[in-house]
Structure formats: C-alpha cells, structure tokens
Design a protein around this motif. Structure first.
Motif, short mmCIF file in Angstrom:
data_model
loop_
_atom_site.label_atom_id
_atom_site.label_comp_id
_atom_site.label_asym_id
_atom_site.label_seq_id
_atom_site.Cartn_x
_atom_site.Cartn_y
_atom_site.Cartn_z
N PRO A 136 0.84 -1.20 0.00
CA PRO A 136 0.00 0.00 0.00
C PRO A 136 0.88 1.25 0.00
O PRO A 136 0.96 1.98 0.99
CB PRO A 136 -0.84 -0.15 1.28
N ARG B 241 -7.78 -8.71 -7.44
CA ARG B 241 -8.58 -8.58 -8.66
C ARG B 241 -8.03 -7.36 -9.38
O ARG B 241 -8.08 -6.25 -8.85
CB ARG B 241 -10.05 -8.38 -8.30
N ILE C 1 -0.97 -0.17 -4.16
CA ILE C 1 -2.40 -0.39 -3.98
C ILE C 1 -2.87 0.42 -2.78
O ILE C 1 -2.06 1.01 -2.08
CB ILE C 1 -2.70 -1.89 -3.75
N GLY C 2 -4.17 0.43 -2.55
CA GLY C 2 -4.70 1.07 -1.35
C GLY C 2 -4.74 0.10 -0.18
O GLY C 2 -4.44 -1.09 -0.34
N SER C 3 -5.14 0.59 0.98
CA SER C 3 -5.16 -0.26 2.18
C SER C 3 -6.21 -1.37 2.07
O SER C 3 -5.99 -2.48 2.53
CB SER C 3 -5.44 0.57 3.42
N THR C 4 -7.36 -1.06 1.46
CA THR C 4 -8.41 -2.07 1.34
C THR C 4 -7.96 -3.19 0.41
O THR C 4 -8.22 -4.37 0.66
CB THR C 4 -9.71 -1.43 0.81
N GLU C 5 -7.27 -2.82 -0.66
CA GLU C 5 -6.73 -3.86 -1.54
C GLU C 5 -5.65 -4.66 -0.83
O GLU C 5 -5.51 -5.86 -1.05
CB GLU C 5 -6.17 -3.23 -2.81
N GLU D 263 -5.63 -5.38 2.27
CA GLU D 263 -6.40 -6.31 3.09
C GLU D 263 -6.80 -7.53 2.25
O GLU D 263 -6.72 -8.67 2.71
CB GLU D 263 -7.68 -5.59 3.50
N HIS D 264 -7.24 -7.25 1.04
CA HIS D 264 -7.64 -8.31 0.12
C HIS D 264 -6.45 -9.24 -0.17
O HIS D 264 -6.57 -10.47 -0.12
CB HIS D 264 -8.17 -7.67 -1.17
#
Ligand code: SF4
Lengths: 468, 213
Positions: A129, A161, A146-150, A152-153
C-alpha cells in the motif's frame, strides 16, 4: 506462438482466474506493508475476523513515521505517530509476519530494503500500500502500489482482482552524457510526455541506456513510474540483476537458485512483441534536470530558465498557480534561485551508489552558509556501508546532518519540516504543494545536483564542478 | 459496502489538473490508525486560511453556501495522483462525496474509490467543464445525475455516456465486498498454488527460513 511482451508473461503466469472485461484474479507473491498504511490494513483485517493467508510471504517495515534522528526510539515528531508504530508492531507480531522494526539492523525504506534483501524477485508479483512500489519493477518484477483495502484483500486471499493495463515501452537509447543520471531520464520522460502520460499503462523501460544502468540506477528509474501515472514500470532482468540478487538474504539458494535462474532468463519481451505504445528517447541530448513548479512534469534542464506558459505544458491556471506557489517567474534562470535547504534521501535516491556520487561532489567542499542540508540513508544497511567507506564523514564535514534511515522529510510526516516557503532542493520524487511540509517549495533533482546546489547556495549545475 | 445506483446531487467544481492525494488529505491530517475522523482535514490546505487552522477560506468552493451538501466533485485530469493513501477516499466519503467526475484518474485512486463505494466517472475535460458551467448558474437548483447502471451522466438537457470496466461497475452497483467475492474462489486459488509450487518453488518461503536479525 505469438510474440509476447514481458508484461504479458508476468501477467499470464499469475492468472488464477479470468474475470469480466479482461480483468483477472492474480496470485500475489510478496506483500510489503509499512506503519503508515499497512497498520490500517492489518487492523481492519483483524476487525473483520480474517487472517493473513500466508504470513511467510508478507513483510513489514517502519519507515514513514519513524524518527530519523540519531538515537531514535518509538517516539516520533509526528503528533500521534507513536501509536502507528506501536499498533503496527503489535499487529505484525500477531499476524506472524516479518517486521523490520525501529531498531532492527535491516530496517529501512520499503523499496530500498526489498531489493536489498532479495525479497522482490524477477517474475514475482509484489504489492504494497504505497505508490512507489513500482520501484521494485527494476528487478524484473510486476510490482505496483495499492490502497489499504486492496492490501487487506491481498493479505486475506493471497490474490488481487486487477484490471489489465495496456503496455508501453519506453526505450532510452544512446550514451548518457556526463552528469546525467537515471533520475534525469525519468524527469525528462515525464517533462516530455506529461505526468499523466503513462496513465492506463504498464511501462517497460528498455534500450541501450537502460541496459547500461546498474541495478540501483534502474530502481531510481522505475521509482517515478507512478509520477508518470503508470500502473507500474519494470525492466527485463539480465545478468546484472542476477548477480545483484545472488546470495541476498531472501533470494533462492542452491538448487532453487539454479532453477530460478533458468526461469528468469526467459523474462524478456520477444523480439517482435507489439506494445500498445512505443516511445524512444535519445539520451545523448539530455542534461541534468530540475523541477521549477509543483508537478514532476514541470521539469527542465538545469541550465534553462523557467518556461513561459506556452512551452510549459501546463494549462494557464495550473501554470499561474505553480509560479505563484514556487515564487518564480517565466524567464528566470533556475540557477539564480537561492535555496534554504538541501535533502538527500528517499526511495528514489538514497542507496549506496547515490550517496557515493553525492559524496564525490561534496568531498573537500562546504555547504553554503544559511543552507540546512540533510542526508538520510535509505536503509540501515546502506548507512553501515556508507560509514564503512567514510562517506558519513564527507557529508558531516561538508555540513550535512547524517541521519538514521527512513522516509524522513521526503514527505511531511507531521512533525518535521523545512519551514513555510522554504526553497528546498531534494533528491525525492514529489514536488507537490506542501509535500515536504506546509508551504515548502521543492525542486527535485539527482543527488549530485542536490549536492552541487547545497555548496553553491542556489540551484547549480554539477557539470560545472570538478568531481574527483 | 453501500450500493451505488442513481445519484442526483449538487456537484462542486475543482477542475484542476493533477489534484493529488496530499492535497485531498494532507498527511498532517491523518492522525490515527483509523479510516475515520478525516472529513475535517479534507482539502485542508485549500479549505482553511492557515495551515493547521480551521478558519474557512471563503474562496474555496466547499465553503460557499451554494455548494453546501455537494456529493459529487467535478475534477480535472489525473485526479487523485500521488500517494496511494486511501485516506483521500475515506475523507471524501466521510465528508459526504459519493462520486468524482473527471477526465482521468490515477489508477490507485480509482481502485480505492471502487472499494469504498465512490463512483469514479470518466468524462472528457470538455464535458466536465460544460457541466461545471451549467451547474455554476445555480448549484443547489441544478443537481447532476449519475446513472451508473446506464453509464450516463445527466446535467440539464445534456446527457453524457461514460465507460467503466464491468468489474468496477458491478462492485459499485451491487455494493460487493471484494474479499468475500474472491474467497468463493478458494478452490481455484489452491489449484493455482498446487501447480505454481512445482513451477516456482523459490517463491514459497518457509516460515522457518527467516533471516536472523
Ligand atoms: S521515501 Fe518518500 S516516496 Fe519513498 S516510500 Fe517513503 S515517503 Fe514514499
């Protein structure tokens, strides 16, 4: 078989499942976190009752908020910053991932230590991130921010994805003139094609000039792919890459190494592969670059003047705002601008070769009166190496502060700044408004240009100096 | 995640190129390991008269009464460039924004929007400027409509079609959680690893193979 680009090879070897519209579920080989954004990802993962799928392939460092003054501990100058450090430590421990903690001798900026420790490998997918994850593409990896939510993914599933980007090749051809570095190549590219020029693309850097770059310079080149708005930048691995990686802590060993090497040698674009866009830049005509405005595309040769609006590439509003913010005017020679501070550091230019080149400029010279100069090595390993070579003494004798490693004043972590409206010459990657602190005026350049400017007290052309 | 269908709302123009995430949420405004408490810091550098202060700068669009309750931003090229900080999107969302219409977005910002129920809508700069000009006459009385299922923006009598990849569109419309979606593919993921472990054993680090620090 249809000729394929390196990007197509990197992509297809990681497809777990095709998704709608050309997107795919991709396997992620390495995940890196840091205390600024990774902490949020680990925390919300836990709050959602999920766990890290494969902790052995996840790493975390303390680089963004951590203090860089000698003798540092968990206290930072950022208000509330210590909480980030403590929470990240606790979360990393609980998740069972390798943390390069504040006092770890291997601690450093994520994009410096990942190659240094052989965590990023050719052909691997690497995410963090952090927008400068593209730096690591220099090793022949598919690495992107990427962002933090990604994040997490990626942590929870070991996959992401991903929408498939288009492919671009940027060929730097010719021989680099004296004083021109990888930093100048990337600034020249962005100045010419705009800071949105790479939007929607994965960019392969190629050409005779890139082949000649050492690994650290390639990392610098790929570092600013995000300033070009590309999803990532990368370089086909070659013998230099393999030699660099051999024996590094997390690099494969023994029979694994031999197998890996055989696979890595296949990682290049086929001769007739077609790119969605192909650009060539003749490096023989380039000069050391410097930014005059508030976007990385506002860059010109160090011996030039601030351009007028028509030739600036900026629209009238952005142009006017940049001039006002930077307190410069059209036609003013960049070298006439007096500076208040100089900064050498960041994931762009804080590796040992960067410090060696800056030290070569500084040796036997002094920083101009009234200029505050700071050098922050990119990792503790770089710092130790520099000290073993006596570079720290060159920096301090010239009048530079010599720090512990971290992001430091590459960005304003809330505590430390150069001061409002201070003009700073910096080896970092972003000259955005207030990036280095409230209202700071940043000019980005190579470490040698920063060093030459620190000595002169104004932006300066390193080519005018005798360098041992 | 909340679903995005059709949104009609006041649209605030910030049609500047390269509005970066440091501008959207300065790092000094990200005070804790949390996704909340960020709305106050949104556009802080432009929104307040002094750094760190809270006195509204009357020149900034979000401080103008006519744009109160804006839920859409009309942005310029390369919107959301710079740092990957998702806090930029969290701050926009917490403030009340649900969509950004701009000619282009930084890829990380685009992904962050989709993951948080904010629709990133791509229209040409000409279209964005035309919408901004139409809105400016009476911002509160001239809401802009984003119809995501139809991939259309309506502003007065004008209608603009936009493209968005199906994955992002469906995630927004259905309000899907990407992790849940992916975890349904556990079998495919295991099968991949099974094959890949043989092809690239060096990628799979063992937990005991940690370098000593
Ligand atoms: S050194 Fe600067 S650009 Fe690099 S990771 Fe740290 S804050 Fe980001």
């Amino acid at each position: 078989m249809k000729p394929r680009t390196l990007f197509e090879k990197l992509w297809s070897s990681h497809v777990v499942q095709e998704l709608e519209g050309g997107a795919a579920l991709l396997a992620i080989d390495r995940i890196f976190l840091h205390e600024r954004t990774g902490s949020v990802a680990l925390k919300s993962l836990k709050d959602a009752g999920r766990t890290v799928a494969d902790p052995a392939r996840v790493f975390c460092t303390m680089d963004h908020i951590v203090d860089t003054h000698p003798g540092r501990g968990d206290d930072t100058r950022m208000k509330g910053g210590t909480a980030f450090i403590l929470e990240t430590r606790a979360a990393a421990l609980e998740a069972g991932i390798r943390l390069f903690d504040v006092r770890d001798p291997l601690q450093g900026i994520v994009h410096v230590i990942s190659p240094e420790l052989g965590i990023v490998l050719p052909g691997a997918t690497v995410v963090c991130p952090d927008s400068h994850t593209c730096t690591q593409g220099a090793m022949g990896a598919f690495a992107w921010g990427i962002g933090s939510t990604e994040a997490e993914h990626a942590l929870a599933t070991g996959t992401l994805r991903v929408n498939r980007p288009k492919t671009m090749r940027v060929r730097f051809e010719g021989k680099l003139p004296r004083g021109v570095t990888a930093k100048d190549l990337t600034l020249a590219l962005i100045a010419r094609y705009g800071s949105a020029g790479g939007n929607g693309y994965a960019v392969e850097y190629a050409g005779s000039a890139v082949r000649e770059l050492d690994i650290e310079a390639r990392l610098t080149l790929c570092n600013m792919a995000t300033e070009f708005s590309a999803m990532t930048g990368f370089i086909a691995p070659d013998e230099r890459t393999f030699e660099y990686l051999h024996g590094r802590a997390y690099a494969p060993q023994g029979a694994d190494w031999d197998r890996a090497l055989a696979a890595w040698r296949e990682l290049s674009s086929d001769a007739d592969a077609v790119f969605d866009r192909d650009i060539e830049i003749d490096v023989g005509t380039l000069a050391p670059m410097i930014t005059w405005g508030t976007s990385p595309q506002h860059a010109v040769a160090i011996d030039a003047a601030v351009p007028d609006q028509a030739s600036s590439g900026a629209n009238p509003e952005a142009y006017a705002r940049a001039l006002q913010y930077m307190d410069v005017a059209a036609g003013v020679p960049l070298q006439s601008l007096a500076i208040g501070a100089a900064f050498i550091g960041s994931c762009t230019n804080s590796r040992i070769s960067d410090l060696r080149r800056a030290a070569a400029v500084l040796r036997g010279r002094k920083v101009a009166a009234g200029v505050r100069a700071i050098c922050v090595p990119g990792s503790m390993s770089v710092k130790r190496q520099a000290e073993a070579e006596g570079l720290d003494r060159v920096f301090t004798a010239a009048g530079f502060e010599w720090r512990e490693s971290g992001c430091s004043m590459c960005f304003f972590a809330g505590g430390e700044s150069f001061g409002a409206r201070e003009r700073v010459v910096s080896s970092t990657n972003r000259n955005f408004e207030s990036r280095q602190g409230p209202e700071t005026r940043t000019h980005i350049a190579s470490p040698e240009t920063v060093a030459a400017s620190a000595i002169a007290g104004h932006l300066a052309d390193v080519r005018a100096l005798e360098v041992a | 995640m909340e679903r995005f269908g059709v949104l009609s709302a006041v649209a605030a123009p910030i049609v500047r190129a390269n509005v970066d995430t440091d501008i959207i949420i300065p790092s000094r405004e990200m005070k804790s390991v949390s996704k909340t408490g960020l709305a106050d810091g949104l556009f802080a550098g432009w929104r307040y008269t002094a750094i760190g202060g809270r006195e509204p700068n009357p020149d900034f669009v979000l401080n103008q009464a006519a744009y109160a309750g804006s839920r859409i931003i009309l942005g310029g090229e390369n919107f959301g460039c710079g740092s990957s900080r998702e806090h930029a999107v969290w701050a926009l969302h917490e403030y009340g924004f649900r969509a950004v219409i701009a000619p282009s977005f930084s890829p990380i910002f685009f992904g962050n929007c989709v993951r948080n129920g904010l629709a990133p809508v791509r229209l040409s700069l000409d279209a964005v400027q035309a919408i901004a000009a139409w809105v400016a006459v009476d911002p509160a009385g001239r809401p802009v409509t984003i119809d995501l299922p139809a991939q259309r923006v309506r502003a007065g009598g004008s209608e603009y079609a936009f493209d968005i990849d199906p994955e992002s569109r469906d995630m927004l419309i259905e309000g899907l959680d990407a992790i849940d979606l992916t975890l349904k593919q556990r079998a495919a993921i295991s099968a991949f690893h099974e094959r890949d472990r043989h092809a690239r054993p060096w990628i799979y680090l063992s937990k005991d193979a940690r370098v000593p620090s």
